[in-house]
Design a protein around this motif. Sequence first.
Motif, short mmCIF file in Angstrom:
data_model
loop_
_atom_site.label_atom_id
_atom_site.label_comp_id
_atom_site.label_asym_id
_atom_site.label_seq_id
_atom_site.Cartn_x
_atom_site.Cartn_y
_atom_site.Cartn_z
N THR A 133 0.94 -1.24 0.05
CA THR A 133 0.15 0.09 -0.09
C THR A 133 0.94 1.22 0.07
O THR A 133 0.48 2.54 -0.30
CB THR A 133 -1.05 -0.12 1.21
OG1 THR A 133 -0.18 -0.02 2.37
CG2 THR A 133 -2.04 -1.12 1.25
N ASP A 134 2.22 1.21 0.48
CA ASP A 134 3.05 2.22 0.51
C ASP A 134 4.54 1.49 0.52
O ASP A 134 4.59 0.47 0.99
CB ASP A 134 2.69 3.14 1.49
CG ASP A 134 3.29 4.68 1.33
OD1 ASP A 134 4.05 4.79 0.37
OD2 ASP A 134 2.70 5.51 2.02
N ASP A 158 4.71 14.05 -7.03
CA ASP A 158 4.04 13.89 -5.79
C ASP A 158 4.06 12.19 -5.75
O ASP A 158 3.92 11.42 -6.70
CB ASP A 158 2.57 14.19 -6.02
CG ASP A 158 1.79 13.91 -4.62
OD1 ASP A 158 2.09 14.68 -3.48
OD2 ASP A 158 1.14 12.97 -4.71
N MET A 159 4.43 11.83 -4.76
CA MET A 159 4.39 10.33 -4.17
C MET A 159 3.24 9.84 -3.16
O MET A 159 3.42 8.91 -2.51
CB MET A 159 5.89 9.86 -3.78
CG MET A 159 6.71 10.30 -4.80
SD MET A 159 6.72 8.74 -6.01
CE MET A 159 7.44 9.41 -7.52
N THR A 160 2.21 10.63 -3.10
CA THR A 160 1.45 10.32 -2.26
C THR A 160 0.63 9.14 -2.55
O THR A 160 0.12 8.12 -1.51
CB THR A 160 0.22 11.38 -2.18
OG1 THR A 160 0.85 12.60 -1.93
CG2 THR A 160 -1.00 11.24 -0.99
N HIS A 161 0.35 8.77 -3.66
CA HIS A 161 -0.49 7.62 -4.22
C HIS A 161 0.43 6.92 -5.41
O HIS A 161 0.20 6.81 -6.44
CB HIS A 161 -1.72 7.84 -4.77
CG HIS A 161 -2.60 8.49 -3.72
ND1 HIS A 161 -3.06 7.68 -2.77
CD2 HIS A 161 -3.16 9.88 -3.52
CE1 HIS A 161 -3.75 8.69 -2.04
NE2 HIS A 161 -4.01 9.86 -2.64
N THR A 165 -4.75 3.07 -6.26
CA THR A 165 -5.96 2.64 -5.39
C THR A 165 -6.62 1.76 -6.08
O THR A 165 -7.38 0.76 -5.62
CB THR A 165 -6.42 4.05 -4.60
OG1 THR A 165 -7.17 4.76 -5.78
CG2 THR A 165 -5.59 4.75 -3.88
N HIS A 224 5.80 5.47 -11.62
CA HIS A 224 5.06 6.59 -11.15
C HIS A 224 5.46 7.98 -11.54
O HIS A 224 4.44 8.77 -12.14
CB HIS A 224 4.70 6.82 -9.36
CG HIS A 224 3.76 7.65 -9.13
ND1 HIS A 224 2.53 7.33 -9.50
CD2 HIS A 224 3.94 8.77 -8.33
CE1 HIS A 224 1.82 8.33 -8.72
NE2 HIS A 224 2.58 9.08 -8.11
#
Length: 285
Positions: A133-134, A158-161, A165, A224
């Motif tokens: 999940t991360d 950005d590496m939030t997601h 999901t 990503h």
Amino acid sequence: MDPLVKLESVTAQFKTLIGADRPLPKVALVLGSGLGPLAEAIDASVIIPYADIEHFPVSSAPGHEGRFILGKFADTEIVVMQGRVHYYEGYEISDVVLPMRLLANLGVEVFILTNACGGIQDGMRPGDLMLITDHIASFVLSPLRGPNIGHWGVRFPDMTHVYDTELQRIIRNAARDLGIDLKEGVYLQVPGPAFETPAEVRAYRILGADVAGMSTAAEAIALHHFGARVAGISCVTNLAAGLGEGLLTGEEVEEVGTQASGKLGYLLDEVVRDISAIESSASDD
């Protein structure tokens, strides 16, 4: 060699090897240590050893065949990497992620990254599967280090997601439908090749890591950044140092990974079918 020049070179060679007019599938599967037997389920149409591509990194780690397989899996055309290269093999980090950038550059949109890892999370056992999940990648060089290539992605992504999901939802549902106990958690990449010490494992647990391994996170960052959709599934091949009995060995990793490949294969079969159905539906709209 400049990373962009190298990518252009290996891309041109790959196109020639598969046939210049042949489109690449939209889904790629990367097989980690001990998981190579999954490739036997592929109805292969093209096989390309990494060594056949000039300037391309070649796998030297045990359990990594080192070849691309194009073919049908779960009634879906996919491209499989049977084995990967690792930073500990002596390659530059840009070469470690070159295979991912190659496939993304050729139009692959969805990547399922698998790996063998050491379990840290309480209750984990060898043979367990974990949905990533991360991740924590602070202990390895960033694959984005150096001049930014604008058409690959932005300078400060950005590496939030990192882990898509929607793909996570598909994998969770498939595991539930198949009755597979799927763990979830954070993957921590270490440089390797030495296994971590018990003190390091205690530190990783404090940082929030559920498993530790020697791949995947850098690949996920590069993908990503490139705009690809990424999912990750870890196979727990051993408990991390200090959490189990006996010494850790590479042979154990391969053996348990091979044993667990059947269960992972069932899961991936369902996941690839579901992804294909969603992609087909989207293209029809």
